[in-house]
Design a protein around this motif. Structure first.
Motif: not given
Length: 428
Positions: A304-305, A328, A347, A365, A371-372
């Motif tokens: 996810d991040v 991101p 990011g 996030l 938003r991600r």
């Protein structure tokens, strides 16, 4: 053009994520391959670190790899390689005497010394010398600033690295921040060009198989397990989120030992594991060990991040791979990371060494999947438009051509380097 890439400790064949194996290995391998695709002949010279390696071999990308005999054929930490650089330079000169390149491109400061010395040897024989470019990948002055007494570089680096920077025909910085640092070392700005690192946008894409995962928000830090990478900051941020009630988050720590059962023997891995346990988030932190290069795209798509919070970073290829994969990136606003990751677009930037700011960015996030997704989509567009290896190779080729067309000898004294190298060799 006939191009010699010199990368004394970072072979294109090395396993990424292990000791002394990271972004430089990828950079040399991918840039060389992209230059071959543009019609150039590229040979990479690296030090033989195993009896099993042939002297010369052709890689599937069309790049020729030469494993140079310099010192014992076994793995040696890069900070212990300086005594073997004179022998390395001599071997380069022997090769170039019979097959002189148009361009020599050194990677890392010790390769730069070997390039200057090797070119000087063939020039003394009356052979027209190639032009010499240098990419440092990391500067000792920055490393000392952040690591202080923990810096393991040999003391000679303080004088030899600036000498290399002032002696080559062109320094190719990877970001404007590095170009600024080079100017503080006395490098004429006319001899500095900027060409970033790149990413394989055919391999790293949002579409394709992804590694299996559960329902928790999945973060990852990817790279060598060394204190300067700031992985402890991410663990501390995870603990702050848990304390505030956000526990549905897991952190993958990717890198270090080549097998999971060896991770426990890694001192930095033990330190990080102990920290996570002491903060009550041990069950949220997963050590994967090294992940094979061909499995990285699937791992990236499962995230996810991606979080990158080093104390400093000359450039950083991992954020580019994440962006190209539609993931991101939360990055410390240092070095090249401040350039590649666009704050609020691909990011978030956070201050270095700030678990509080990092925890807040993760929280934002975690609570906003849309938003991600938008940050990830913007990352894909930025990676494909600016950071493909073909684009980087085009920029680098342009620099080579300017060097060759407007060549003039730098003012630094080559004899200074040779006397220093002799002292290094005599002390080995």
């Amino acid at each position: 053009m006939k191009i010699s890439m010199v990368s004394e400790h970072a072979s294109p064949l090395a396993a990424i994520g292990g000791e002394d194996a990271g972004g430089q290995n990828i950079h040399v391998a991918e840039l060389s391959a992209a230059l071959v695709r543009r019609g150039h002949g590229v040979t990479v010279f690296t030090r033989r670190d195993s009896h099993r390696l042939h002297w010369e071999q052709m890689l599937p990308t069309g790049v020729t790899l030469v494993n140079v005999d310099a010192g014992p054929p076994r793995a040696i930490p890069k900070d212990k390689l300086l005594p073997h650089i004179p022998e390395f330079a001599g071997q380069l000169a022997e090769y170039w005497r019979g097959d002189t390149p148009d361009v020599v491109h050194g990677h890392f400061w010790m390769s730069g010394i070997a390039c200057i010395e090797g070119v000087g040897k063939i020039e003394s024989l009356g052979i027209a010398p190639p032009v010499v470019a240098e990419t440092f990948h990391a500067l000792g002055v920055v490393k000392r600033r952040h690591q202080g007494a923990d810096d393991t570089s040999p003391p000679e680096r303080q004088t030899l690295e600036p000498w290399v920077a002032r002696s080559v025909d062109r320094v190719i910085a990877t970001c404007p921040d590095e170009a600024f640092e080079l100017r503080t070392l006395g490098v004429n700005r006319r001899r500095i060009s900027v060409a970033p690192c790149g990413v394989d946008t055919l391999r790293f894409t949002p579409d394709g198989p992804a590694r299996a995962r559960g329902g928790r928000l999945r973060l990852a830090v990817i790279g060598r397990l060394v204190p300067r990478k700031g992985i402890d900051i991410v663990i501390e941020a995870l603990a702050q989120l848990a304390k505030a009630g956000t526990r549905g988050v897991e952190l993958l720590i990717v890198g270090g030992a080549s097998a999971k059962d060896r991770v426990a023997a890694d001192p930095e891995a033990r330190r990080l594991r102990d920290l996570a346990d002491s903060l009550g988030v041990g069950n949220q932190v997963i050590f994967t060990g090294q992940v094979p290069r061909d499995e990285m795209p699937a791992l990236m798509r499962s995230l996810d991040v991606v979080v990158c919070t080093p104390w400093y970073e000359p450039f950083g290829i991992v954020p580019l791979e994440a962006m190209a994969s539609g993931v991101p990136v939360i990055a410390a606003a240092v070095g090249g990371l401040a350039e590649t990751v666009v704050d609020g677009v691909t990011g978030f930037h956070v201050p270095p060494r700030s678990p509080e700011a990092l925890a807040e960015a993760i929280r934002v996030l975690a609570e906003d999947p849309a938003r991600r997704a938008s940050l990830g989509a913007a990352g894909v567009e930025r990676a494909r438009s600016r950071y493909t290896w073909d684009r980087v190779a085009e920029d680098t080729e342009r620099i080579y051509r300017v060097m060759r067309e407007h060549w003039e000898r730098p003012e630094a004294d080559v004899a200074m380097s040779r006397s220093r190298l002799r002292r290094v060799q005599e002390g080995a």
